[in-house]
Enzyme design. Structure first.
Site, PDB file in Angstrom:
ATOM      1  N   GLU A 246      -9.027  71.053 -55.227  1.00  0.00           N
ATOM      2  CA  GLU A 246      -8.941  72.454 -54.785  1.00  0.00           C
ATOM      3  C   GLU A 246      -7.862  72.479 -53.718  1.00  0.00           C
ATOM      4  OE1 GLU A 246     -10.223  75.140 -55.799  1.00  0.00           O
ATOM      5  OE2 GLU A 246     -11.749  74.376 -57.179  1.00  0.00           O
TER       6      GLU A 246
ATOM      7  N   CYS B 283      -7.072  79.176 -47.875  1.00  0.00           N
ATOM      8  CA  CYS B 283      -6.216  78.945 -49.036  1.00  0.00           C
ATOM      9  C   CYS B 283      -6.154  80.219 -49.866  1.00  0.00           C
ATOM     10  CB  CYS B 283      -6.665  77.741 -49.842  1.00  0.00           C
ATOM     11  SG  CYS B 283      -8.402  77.673 -50.173  1.00  0.00           S
TER      12      CYS B 283
END
Ligand code: UN1
Length: 524
Positions: free
Chosen positions: A286, A320
């Protein structure tokens, strides 16, 4: 309390939530400097070297002391997890689910204490912190519930027709072994809890390595696992620098699978090294994002501006999922930019643990200096409409405070249009039409989140064409941030992630298991 806390409801919490948070915060602040051990094979582990953690809000606040683990601690943790695997993986899944749900409920019970710790350690505001800890519990519960809904992932297949024989066929999902979870600084508890919870529910045993020097939330989470009665060795915590502990873990050949959350640079480095093993192993990455919000001339201006503001500057842009590029159709461009600047100038900045403040500090000295460099580069290449400076008034000189920053008129080939800054800096540019905006949005190595504001028909076009794993249309609560387990699945395409299946969604838990087809044949 009937209020259900999520990243979209957090903008309007009941007063009671603030009172409880204030009490938890006061108690923690009166007892700062606690030492936390690592946790290996069901036992607390102390090392000779320690690492002190200070708050980015005020660097004189010594929050906690952690162990600076060694390669030996890392190897011991893997050995403990390996030894615990046979019993844990063969424990009936119903028992595992019950224990893991207990674990999640213990986190929920301590939501105020853990979120106060995370707010102090990360410099995030109280609502973001409360959201994160509730999300930690919900990510675990989502995985546990999925295991139940799928009856442990044993599926009856068709039986092949063979004369004189009866063939009974099933598909079974089984765990891999020792799973390594490497978690990031920005959501230190939720982004540890999600992978840890799912790996454990699936029947793997886990070694958790959090971001170096940021273990308060996960240390409290480990206490919750202990309280829930997880057997020794099933969940282990090793703390310390990536260069020693992290390397020892990724180089340990008994690691069967990895979940890494962090930057693309670090993630790809570990991934490449891991590929040198004798045979392939599952590796869930991720990574970062360079997320776009695309605004049509048909957008509702206020929704677009408020949603973009929240996603550009929430947690100081250190998500993010943050919006770092906004492309606006020419007709609306000037009005949009004007409103964004107004809203940004109205943000309440300061100690983010206080109810009054929304915008807090960036994580550390490196981020603080990166901010100065990026701001200088943007000033040179374009125009900074607001921000671009570090903040020093009202005690902010004691921590790492940077002003929320909007840059315009930056040439479209400038490197910062494609570089993840992970800071409160957003770049805005006009586009002739939506096609041009879509082309720019997709022309990056990343593909994590994206937002759109415009008509319903345009929104369908947006979903059809955008290359990103988590997408939103017309959402004032956040244009690209704020996914919640069970509501929005969260994950990235391209350089943002490897799994192609998102966390907090229906396909995530099976990533932690491998399939076995079982055929049993009897004579008729
Ligand atoms: C991150 O942005 O770093 O969707 C993780 C969100 C949150 C956090 C995701 N669930 O914004």
């Amino acid at each position: 309390m009937t209020f259900q806390l999520t990243y979209t409801t957090m903008h309007n919490p009941p007063e009671e939530l603030h009172e409880k948070f204030d009490n938890a915060l006061a108690e923690l602040k009166a007892n700062l400097g606690r030492e936390f051990p690592m946790y290996i094979n069901g036992e607390d582990r102390y090392s000779t070297e320690k690492q002190k953690a200070f708050s980015p809000i005020n660097t004189s606040w010594h929050l906690a002391t952690y162990q600076k683990g060694t390669a030996k601690d890392a190897d011991d943790a893997v050995a403990a997890a390996k030894a615990a695997f046979p019993a844990w993986s063969t424990t009936p899944w119903q028992e595992r689910v019950a224990l893991i749900k207990k674990f999640a409920h213990h986190i929920e019970e301590r939501v105020f204490e853990i979120s106060a710790a995370v707010a102090l350690e990360v410099g995030k505001n109280r609502m973001e912190a409360l959201g994160e800890i509730q999300e930690a519990a919900d990510l675990i519960l989502y995985g546990a519930n999925l295991m139940e809904e799928n009856n442990g992932f044993t599926i009856e297949m068709d039986n092949d027709p063979i004369d004189d024989f009866v063939s009974t066929n099933i598909s079974v999902l089984k765990p891999y072994g020792v799973w390594l979870v490497i978690s990031p600084f920005n959501f230190p508890t939720a982004l540890a809890a999600g992978p840890v919870g799912n790996a454990l529910v699936a029947g793997n045993t886990v070694v958790l390595k959090p971001a170096s020097g940021l273990s308060w939330g996960v240390s409290l989470m480990i206490e919750c696992a202990k309280e829930a009665g997880l057997p020794p060795g099933v969940l282990n915590l090793v703390t310390g620098p990536g260069s020693t502990v992290g390397n020892a873990l990724t180089e340990n050949s008994d690691i069967a699978g990895v979940t890494f959350t962090g930057s693309m640079e670090v993630g790809m480095d570990i991934y490449r090294k891991f590929a040198n093993r004798k045979f392939p192993h599952p590796f869930i990455l991720e990574m970062g994002g360079k997320n776009t919000t695309l605004v049509s001339k048909n957008a509702k201006l206020e929704d677009a501006a408020i949603g973009s503001l929240r996603s550009a500057f929430g947690l100081q842009g250190q998500k993010c999922s943050a919006t770092s590029r906004i492309f606006v159709e020419e007709d609306l461009y000037e009005a949009f930019v004007k409103r964004m600047v107004e809203l940004t100038n109205g943000l309440k900045i300061g100690d983010p643990t206080l109810q009054a403040n929304w915008f807090g500090a960036v994580i550390n000295k490196k981020a603080y200096y990166d901010f100065a460099k990026f701001s200088a580069d943007l000033k040179k290449a374009g125009t900074i409409l607001t921000g671009g400076n570090q903040l020093t008034e009202n005690g902010m000189d004691q921590g790492y405070f940077c002003a929320p920053t909007i840059a315009v008129d930056v040439p479209i080939d400038h490197y910062l249009w494609k570089t993840e800054m992970f800071l409160p800096i957003v770049m805005i540019a006009p586009i002739k039409n939506l096609d041009e905006g879509m082309k720019l949005a997709n022309d990056v190595d990343y593909g994590l989140t994206a937002g759109f504001y415009g008509s319903e028909a345009e929104s369908e076009w947006f979903f059809e064409n955008i290359e990103a794993g988590t997408t939103y249309a017309n959402r004032p609560q956040g244009s690209s941030t704020g996914a919640w387990p069970g509501f929005q699945t969260f994950g990235g395409w391209k350089g943002s992630g490897s799994a192609g299946k998102n966390g907090g969604g229906p396909y995530y838990l099976p990533l932690y298991m491998r399939e076995q087809s079982q055929t049993r044949v009897k004579r008729a």
